[in-house]
Design an enzyme around this catalytic site. Structure first.
Site, PDB file in Angstrom:
ATOM      1  N   ASP A  35      -6.071 -11.631  -8.836  1.00 19.46           N
ATOM      2  CA  ASP A  35      -4.993 -11.726  -9.816  1.00 19.46           C
ATOM      3  C   ASP A  35      -5.381 -10.928 -11.053  1.00 19.46           C
ATOM      4  O   ASP A  35      -6.285 -11.323 -11.792  1.00 19.46           O
ATOM      5  CB  ASP A  35      -4.751 -13.198 -10.164  1.00 19.46           C
ATOM      6  CG  ASP A  35      -3.524 -13.403 -11.033  1.00 19.46           C
ATOM      7  OD1 ASP A  35      -3.054 -12.428 -11.659  1.00 19.46           O
ATOM      8  OD2 ASP A  35      -3.035 -14.548 -11.101  1.00 19.46           O
TER       9      ASP A  35
ATOM     10  N   GLY B 255       0.765  -1.236   0.000  1.00 20.36           N
ATOM     11  CA  GLY B 255       0.000   0.000   0.000  1.00 20.36           C
ATOM     12  C   GLY B 255       0.795   1.285   0.000  1.00 20.36           C
ATOM     13  O   GLY B 255       0.232   2.361   0.179  1.00 20.36           O
TER      14      GLY B 255
ATOM     15  N   ASP C 130       3.023  -0.923  -9.892  1.00 20.07           N
ATOM     16  CA  ASP C 130       4.254  -1.374  -9.238  1.00 20.07           C
ATOM     17  C   ASP C 130       4.302  -2.904  -9.254  1.00 20.07           C
ATOM     18  O   ASP C 130       4.963  -3.525  -8.428  1.00 20.07           O
ATOM     19  CB  ASP C 130       4.295  -0.842  -7.796  1.00 20.07           C
ATOM     20  CG  ASP C 130       5.709  -0.785  -7.227  1.00 20.07           C
ATOM     21  OD1 ASP C 130       6.658  -0.649  -8.018  1.00 20.07           O
ATOM     22  OD2 ASP C 130       5.860  -0.882  -6.001  1.00 20.07           O
TER      23      ASP C 130
ATOM     24  N   ASP D 188      -4.487  -5.957  -6.023  1.00 15.82           N
ATOM     25  CA  ASP D 188      -3.297  -6.786  -5.848  1.00 15.82           C
ATOM     26  C   ASP D 188      -3.739  -8.219  -5.589  1.00 15.82           C
ATOM     27  O   ASP D 188      -4.818  -8.457  -5.037  1.00 15.82           O
ATOM     28  CB  ASP D 188      -2.432  -6.295  -4.687  1.00 15.82           C
ATOM     29  CG  ASP D 188      -0.991  -6.803  -4.781  1.00 15.82           C
ATOM     30  OD1 ASP D 188      -0.097  -5.980  -5.057  1.00 15.82           O
ATOM     31  OD2 ASP D 188      -0.765  -8.013  -4.603  1.00 15.82           O
TER      32      ASP D 188
ATOM     33  N   LYS E  48       6.557   0.455 -13.090  1.00 11.12           N
ATOM     34  CA  LYS E  48       7.858  -0.163 -12.811  1.00 11.12           C
ATOM     35  C   LYS E  48       8.161  -1.181 -13.902  1.00 11.12           C
ATOM     36  O   LYS E  48       7.341  -2.049 -14.196  1.00 11.12           O
ATOM     37  CB  LYS E  48       7.843  -0.851 -11.447  1.00 11.12           C
ATOM     38  CG  LYS E  48       9.140  -1.608 -11.139  1.00 11.12           C
ATOM     39  CD  LYS E  48       9.238  -2.008  -9.692  1.00 11.12           C
ATOM     40  CE  LYS E  48       8.230  -3.068  -9.294  1.00 11.12           C
ATOM     41  NZ  LYS E  48       8.324  -3.409  -7.861  1.00 11.12           N
TER      42      LYS E  48
ATOM     43  N   TRP F 197       2.233   3.051  -2.430  1.00 13.00           N
ATOM     44  CA  TRP F 197       1.855   4.027  -3.457  1.00 13.00           C
ATOM     45  C   TRP F 197       0.478   4.613  -3.188  1.00 13.00           C
ATOM     46  O   TRP F 197       0.273   5.811  -3.330  1.00 13.00           O
ATOM     47  CB  TRP F 197       1.918   3.376  -4.839  1.00 13.00           C
ATOM     48  CG  TRP F 197       3.305   3.370  -5.407  1.00 13.00           C
ATOM     49  CD1 TRP F 197       4.478   3.524  -4.721  1.00 13.00           C
ATOM     50  CD2 TRP F 197       3.668   3.204  -6.772  1.00 13.00           C
ATOM     51  NE1 TRP F 197       5.540   3.456  -5.581  1.00 13.00           N
ATOM     52  CE2 TRP F 197       5.082   3.259  -6.839  1.00 13.00           C
ATOM     53  CE3 TRP F 197       2.955   2.995  -7.936  1.00 13.00           C
ATOM     54  CZ2 TRP F 197       5.778   3.128  -8.042  1.00 13.00           C
ATOM     55  CZ3 TRP F 197       3.642   2.857  -9.136  1.00 13.00           C
ATOM     56  CH2 TRP F 197       5.039   2.928  -9.195  1.00 13.00           C
TER      57      TRP F 197
END
Length: 208
Positions: A98, A62, A123, A82, A163, A64
């Site tokens: 997922d 958490g 991320d 997530d 990322k 971000w």
């Protein structure tokens, strides 16, 4: 009897706990050191403004989302996803699942609704095997999915931060992003470990 840690995992743990950003996050009661990466990106690229709607992919634990809440304020909205669970954050609508599964994607899109999104941030990273020939394609698949999310929900002139691990496919991916956004930068925040292949692509001015 517990399993003995490998030398490499022991080195990683020692490095992790000596990391100044890990220590700083712990002292400030922040979710993770990733908070500081996004803060540095915000200082240079000004992605967030009060009242924005943000999608956070690969959100747990958490860091971000926690940072973005401070920038978009009470009138803003964050939809986070997530595969791992995440403790609640005020102002964050969290979906556990997922992202690679169509059912989870559809549930996420349903939460976004008809409203266009101002920022998509990712991320996400796979579970690494230590074999670049396996890990890099897995990582590239995730960032491709994040870019597809932009195509579906990002508002014109919106922003994307993702990322990415440098390796095969990186240049083509960067080229795709440059075709979709007005301004594209590649950042290596100070809070990112030097030996990590990770960089952050920051793209603004979505062409829609």
């Amino acid at each position: 009897m517990g399993k003995k840690r490998s030398a490499s995992s022991s080195r990683w743990l020692a490095e992790h706990f000596k990391d100044q950003f890990v220590q700083k996050a712990h002292k400030q009661k922040l979710r993770s050191r990733a908070y500081f990466k996004l803060d540095e990106i915000q200082q240079s690229d000004r992605l967030f403004r009060p009242g924005m709607t943000v999608v956070d992919l690969g959100a747990a634990p958490g860091g971000w989302s926690q940072y973005a809440v401070t920038q978009i304020g009470n009138q803003g909205r964050i939809i986070a996803c997530d595969i791992l669970d995440m403790n609640p954050i005020v102002g964050v609508d969290f979906l556990q699942g997922d992202f690679r599964e169509v059912s989870v994607l559809n549930a996420l899109l349903a939460r976004v609704g008809d409203e266009m999104v101002d920022v998509v941030m990712s991320d996400m990273a796979p579970n690494f095997s230590g074999m670049p020939s396996v890990d890099i394609p897995r990582a590239m698949y995730l960032v491709e999915l994040a870019l597809d999310m932009c195509r579906q929900v990002l508002a014109p002139k919106g922003s994307f931060v993702v990322k990415v691990f440098q390796g095969e496919g990186f240049d083509d991916y960067l080229r795709d992003i440059r075709s979709m956004f007005t301004t594209v930068k590649v950042r290596k925040p100070e809070a990112s470990r030097d030996r990590s292949r990770e960089v952050y692509i920051v793209a603004t001015g979505y062409k829609g």
